[in-house]
Write an enzyme that holds these catalytic residues in place. Structure first.
Site, PDB file in Angstrom:
ATOM      1  N   ASP A  96     -60.347  52.055  43.924  1.00 33.40           N
ATOM      2  CA  ASP A  96     -59.371  51.072  43.457  1.00 33.40           C
ATOM      3  C   ASP A  96     -57.944  51.599  43.548  1.00 33.40           C
ATOM      4  O   ASP A  96     -56.987  50.835  43.402  1.00 33.40           O
ATOM      5  CB  ASP A  96     -59.686  50.584  42.038  1.00 33.40           C
ATOM      6  CG  ASP A  96     -59.889  51.691  41.026  1.00 33.40           C
ATOM      7  OD1 ASP A  96     -60.273  52.804  41.422  1.00 33.40           O
ATOM      8  OD2 ASP A  96     -59.698  51.436  39.819  1.00 33.40           O
ATOM      9  N   HIS A  97     -57.797  52.886  43.851  1.00 31.53           N
ATOM     10  CA  HIS A  97     -56.465  53.478  43.994  1.00 31.53           C
ATOM     11  C   HIS A  97     -56.138  53.868  45.430  1.00 31.53           C
ATOM     12  O   HIS A  97     -54.975  54.130  45.741  1.00 31.53           O
ATOM     13  CB  HIS A  97     -56.344  54.717  43.106  1.00 31.53           C
ATOM     14  CG  HIS A  97     -56.414  54.403  41.648  1.00 31.53           C
ATOM     15  ND1 HIS A  97     -55.309  54.396  40.825  1.00 31.53           N
ATOM     16  CD2 HIS A  97     -57.469  54.064  40.855  1.00 31.53           C
ATOM     17  CE1 HIS A  97     -55.685  54.072  39.586  1.00 31.53           C
ATOM     18  NE2 HIS A  97     -56.984  53.862  39.593  1.00 31.53           N
ATOM     19  N   HIS A 182     -59.830  63.012  34.268  1.00 29.90           N
ATOM     20  CA  HIS A 182     -60.539  61.814  34.725  1.00 29.90           C
ATOM     21  C   HIS A 182     -61.857  62.197  35.420  1.00 29.90           C
ATOM     22  O   HIS A 182     -62.050  61.932  36.606  1.00 29.90           O
ATOM     23  CB  HIS A 182     -59.640  61.018  35.670  1.00 29.90           C
ATOM     24  CG  HIS A 182     -60.183  59.682  36.081  1.00 29.90           C
ATOM     25  ND1 HIS A 182     -60.601  58.736  35.179  1.00 29.90           N
ATOM     26  CD2 HIS A 182     -60.363  59.135  37.314  1.00 29.90           C
ATOM     27  CE1 HIS A 182     -61.017  57.663  35.831  1.00 29.90           C
ATOM     28  NE2 HIS A 182     -60.894  57.886  37.130  1.00 29.90           N
ATOM     29  N   ASP A 205     -55.413  57.512  36.294  1.00 31.46           N
ATOM     30  CA  ASP A 205     -56.568  57.283  35.422  1.00 31.46           C
ATOM     31  C   ASP A 205     -56.857  58.549  34.638  1.00 31.46           C
ATOM     32  O   ASP A 205     -56.957  59.644  35.212  1.00 31.46           O
ATOM     33  CB  ASP A 205     -57.798  56.916  36.252  1.00 31.46           C
ATOM     34  CG  ASP A 205     -57.764  55.480  36.733  1.00 31.46           C
ATOM     35  OD1 ASP A 205     -56.725  54.822  36.542  1.00 31.46           O
ATOM     36  OD2 ASP A 205     -58.774  55.026  37.294  1.00 31.46           O
ATOM     37  N   HIS A 275     -53.541  48.843  34.795  1.00 30.74           N
ATOM     38  CA  HIS A 275     -54.918  49.231  35.136  1.00 30.74           C
ATOM     39  C   HIS A 275     -55.836  48.726  34.025  1.00 30.74           C
ATOM     40  O   HIS A 275     -56.645  49.456  33.466  1.00 30.74           O
ATOM     41  CB  HIS A 275     -55.026  50.745  35.292  1.00 30.74           C
ATOM     42  CG  HIS A 275     -56.316  51.228  35.868  1.00 30.74           C
ATOM     43  ND1 HIS A 275     -57.473  51.307  35.127  1.00 30.74           N
ATOM     44  CD2 HIS A 275     -56.638  51.667  37.102  1.00 30.74           C
ATOM     45  CE1 HIS A 275     -58.463  51.780  35.880  1.00 30.74           C
ATOM     46  NE2 HIS A 275     -57.974  52.009  37.095  1.00 30.74           N
TER      47      HIS A 275
END
Length: 310
Positions: A96-97, A182, A205, A275
């Site tokens: 997602d990044h 993370h 994150d 996020h």
């Protein structure tokens, strides 16, 4: 030529405020613009929120932090011409990044990019970049020969980061990084960007992180990832790996109350919740996010929205 740097400068001033740095941008009149390109957490495409990405624009130079799905289109919707891209910073290697990391470079090039782009982030960034170029070699070669474009690969300069410290400094901004927590994705980074007019921190994150608090000390804006624990059961409902996914989400993210605690401890002026997990639950209102964070933070709180400029 794609170039990789395995290590980057350990800066003894990493955890100090921007007042300890030389003044940046003397004589510049343009203010920094921070635009949230995507504010939804997780890799699944959503209707109302794009995947995580931000851009800081200073003097018509674009610094993109994270490249979730659709980042190029979000830049266009934000009114930022893709050829203004100069730096890409990835906080960590989660889809997602990073899903559109390669596509952003390619689409910027097809939009007229002719200048150098520096790409910063954890391994295997060099390998990812090379594989992307190989995968798209036919299209790139065809457009060079048929459309008269400059070669793309020499424009891309890759720097792999493995530890915290000074990342780079140019005429517009000084960028520093710190390791955040993370698991199981290691290393993962948060970034601080000190411009002439303000300082902005992007958490990446992370669980609540003392190193992030130190990096964000006295910053004007902290963009922090966050989740709303009471809504996670609805998020994973009907997913085949629901139990494991829920455990994973709760184990390495920061809930909204703790995001407020981090912002308060760092003494930042504005906390931006982004996020968001879940990204589009109608039962979790903006006020609920704000109420949770404000239990421990007395500054300004903003619930992130796609294309919101701060």
């Amino acid at each position: 030529m794609i170039r990789a740097r395995r290590h980057f400068l350990q800066d003894s001033a990493t955890l100090l405020g921007s007042a300890f740095f030389p003044r940046l941008g003397a004589g510049q009149s343009n203010k920094s613009r921070l635009i949230l390109l995507g504010t939804g957490g997780g890799p699944r495409p959503r209707k109302t929120r794009s995947a995580p990405a931000q851009v800081l624009v200073i003097n018509e130079t674009a610094y993109v932090i994270d490249c979730g799905d659709g980042v190029a289109r979000q830049l266009v919707l934000a009114g930022i011409p893709l050829p203004r891209l100069r730096h890409i910073l990835l906080t960590h290697q989660h889809s997602d990044h990073n899903a559109d990391y390669g596509n952003l470079m390619l689409l910027a090039w097809t939009s007229g990019l002719r200048t150098r782009v520096d790409c910063w982030g954890p391994p295997p960034l060099e390998q990812m970049t090379m594989r992307f170029m190989e995968m798209n070699a036919y299209d790139i070669r065809t457009r060079i020969e048929d459309e008269g474009r400059p070669p793309l690969q020499p424009l891309i300069h890759v720097h792999e980061l493995v530890e915290g410290g000074l990342v780079f400094e140019d005429e517009n901004v000084r960028v520093r990084a710190t390791l955040v927590d993370h698991p199981p994705v290691v290393p993962a980074f948060g970034y601080r960007l000190d411009a002439a007019d303000r300082s902005i921190v992007i958490s990446g994150d992370t669980k609540p992180s003392e190193s992030l608090i130190a990096l964000a000390r006295g910053a004007d804006v902290l963009v922090h990832e966050t989740l709303y624990p009471a809504a996670i059961d609805r998020l994973v409902l009907g997913v085949s790996n629901a139990t494991t996914l829920k455990q994973s989400i709760l184990s390495h993210h920061t809930n909204a109350e703790d995001a407020g605690r981090v912002a308060q401890a760092a003494g930042v002026k504005t906390l931006v919740l982004s996020h968001l997990i879940p990204p589009e639950d109608p039962e979790v209102t903006d006020q609920m996010w704000i109420d949770a964070a404000s239990a421990h933070f007395g500054g300004t709180i903003i619930v992130g929205k796609d294309l919101l400029e701060i």
